[in-house]
Scaffold this active site. Structure first.
Site, PDB file in Angstrom:
ATOM      1  N   LYS A  37       0.838  -1.216   0.000  1.00  0.00           N
ATOM      2  CA  LYS A  37       0.000   0.000   0.000  1.00  0.00           C
ATOM      3  C   LYS A  37       0.867   1.258   0.000  1.00  0.00           C
ATOM      4  CE  LYS A  37      -4.257  -1.748   0.440  1.00  0.00           C
ATOM      5  NZ  LYS A  37      -5.641  -1.703   0.734  1.00  0.00           N
ATOM      6  N   LYS A  49     -10.335  -4.784  -4.607  1.00  0.00           N
ATOM      7  CA  LYS A  49     -11.416  -3.874  -4.963  1.00  0.00           C
ATOM      8  C   LYS A  49     -10.951  -2.437  -5.174  1.00  0.00           C
ATOM      9  CE  LYS A  49     -13.302  -4.408  -0.454  1.00  0.00           C
ATOM     10  NZ  LYS A  49     -12.301  -4.010   0.543  1.00  0.00           N
ATOM     11  N   LYS A  76      -3.036 -10.241  -6.498  1.00  0.00           N
ATOM     12  CA  LYS A  76      -4.331 -10.509  -5.878  1.00  0.00           C
ATOM     13  C   LYS A  76      -5.417  -9.611  -6.494  1.00  0.00           C
ATOM     14  CE  LYS A  76      -5.360  -8.447  -1.735  1.00  0.00           C
ATOM     15  NZ  LYS A  76      -6.606  -8.171  -1.012  1.00  0.00           N
TER      16      LYS A  76
END
Ligand code: ATP
Ligand code: LTN
Length: 338
Positions: free
Chosen positions: A121, A206, A203
């Site tokens: 992130k 969303k 992965k």
């Protein structure tokens, strides 16, 4: 003790959370959500809309507010009975943030620096590497430990966070006695990591661009289109080999997880057939799996008052349970009596 005098066994507790950071994906569904409803008969279940986690990356306030209620509706539409389980927003129970602060003081910088989600992130949001992103796993540990959780159903990407949660609990218990239940993870055997349709080495997520995932609310045409465009390989044989054939293996995993049979049986079934056929059959499976959920979602989201009632009542009950643990912890660490 005789059968008559033995106290009824306390049901074990399940806790899990999903971030309202976008429309849920097929990955969220297969890796986590659909297992929640399956576990509800045997456990006391608490399902949280983890809005405080979601703001570790910048969110549009109006969208976030809408998505919180939508996620509550998705939980119910997936089959979780709101009469028997708790479905609420993390920010409505202040004990989460309060326990997270205390647990921050029992977590090491080195441990948090090793978290792969933090690294990923940070790379994706280089302009906003905030302290919340860094301590994200501590808030997650607080979520879980507040409810004396036994089992945490999650996708495999959360395994490292769960390990850290266990370490924090064991460390705290080591100092103050048995305060926290040390939780176990519940990670599905097939489908614990559904991959991106456009880059099957990553992965499905969303927060990524639209074409990389199937949303739980995508209609049949969109599902077919996205799967048709899914990245595969040029080898033209349908085999499960995640290392060398990640795209094809991902489609096989999705189908198998959705009840199309064992992966080895699917390999046999598809012998001699092409990727077009595989993609079309995968689309059939996904559409059939999502249709009932979507119909129920549409019904629920039209009744905002009902959803608000569910999250309010659940938050009150969750708050009561959470505060029991929080008060114990506050006493143990030496905060003054009130
Ligand atoms: P974001 O992209 O905003 O970080 P996310 O899509 O990764 O979100 P989370 O809200 O972080 O989703 O995860 C909710 C649950 O879904 C977790 O239990 C997580 O392990 C699971 N999950 C997320 N993505 C996948 C996936 N691709 N395959 C299987 N399980 C997944
Ligand atoms: N960190 C998780 C979401 C999450 C969670 C939790 C999952 C927050 N708190 C507690 C299980 C239990 C994620 O990013 N998927």
């Amino acid at each position: 003790m005789s059968e008559m005098t033995r106290a009824p066994e306390k049901r074990k507790t399940i806790f899990s959370g999903i971030q309202p950071s976008g429309t849920l994906t097929l990955g969220n569904y297969i890796g986590a959500l659909r297992n929640f409803a399956r576990l509800q008969d045997d456990y006391d279940c608490i399902f949280c809309v983890v809005d405080e986690h979601a703001i570790t990356v910048r969110q549009n306030p109006a969208d976030l507010r809408r998505r919180c209620l939508e996620l509550a509706a998705i939980y119910i539409a997936s089959g979780i009975d709101p009469e028997k389980n708790l479905i609420y927003c993390q920010s409505h129970v202040s004990a989460h943030a309060e326990l997270a602060w205390i647990l921050n003081c029992f977590t090491y910088m080195g441990e948090l620096s090793r978290m792969t989600q933090f690294k990923a992130k940070s790379a994706a949001h280089a302009d906003n590497i905030n302290a919340g992103l860094f301590t994200y796993p501590v808030l997650m540990a607080a979520d879980i430990l507040l409810y004396q959780t036994d089992l945490v159903p999650v996708g495999v990407d959360q395994k490292q966070h769960l390990e850290l949660c266990r370490d924090i609990a064991i460390r705290f218990n080591g100092v103050y006695g048995d305060v926290f239940t040390v939780p176990e993870g519940y990670i599905p055997k097939v489908g614990a990591k559904i991959m991106s349709l456009q880059d099957p080495t990553r992965k499905m997520s969303k927060s990524d661009p639209e074409e990389t995932f199937i949303s739980l609310l995508d209609g049949p045409d969109t599902i077919r289109r996205k799967l048709k465009r899914a990245v595969t390989d040029s080898d033209a044989s349908i085999r499960f080999d995640p290392e060398n054939k990640p795209g094809v293996s991902n489609l096989l995993s999705i189908m198998s997880a959705l009840g199309a049979g064992e992966i080895s049986a699917l390999e046999t079934e598809f012998e001699g057939l092409g990727y077009g056929e595989l993609k079309s059959r995968a689309a059939d499976c996904v559409i059939a799996a999502l249709e009932p959920l979507q119909a129920e979602f549409r019904r629920l989201i039209a009744d905002k008052a009902y959803l608000q009632g569910v999250i309010n009542a659940s938050a009150e009950k969750a708050g009561y349970l959470a505060n029991k643990t929080l008060r114990k912890v506050q006493k143990k660490v030496g905060f003054a009596a009130r």
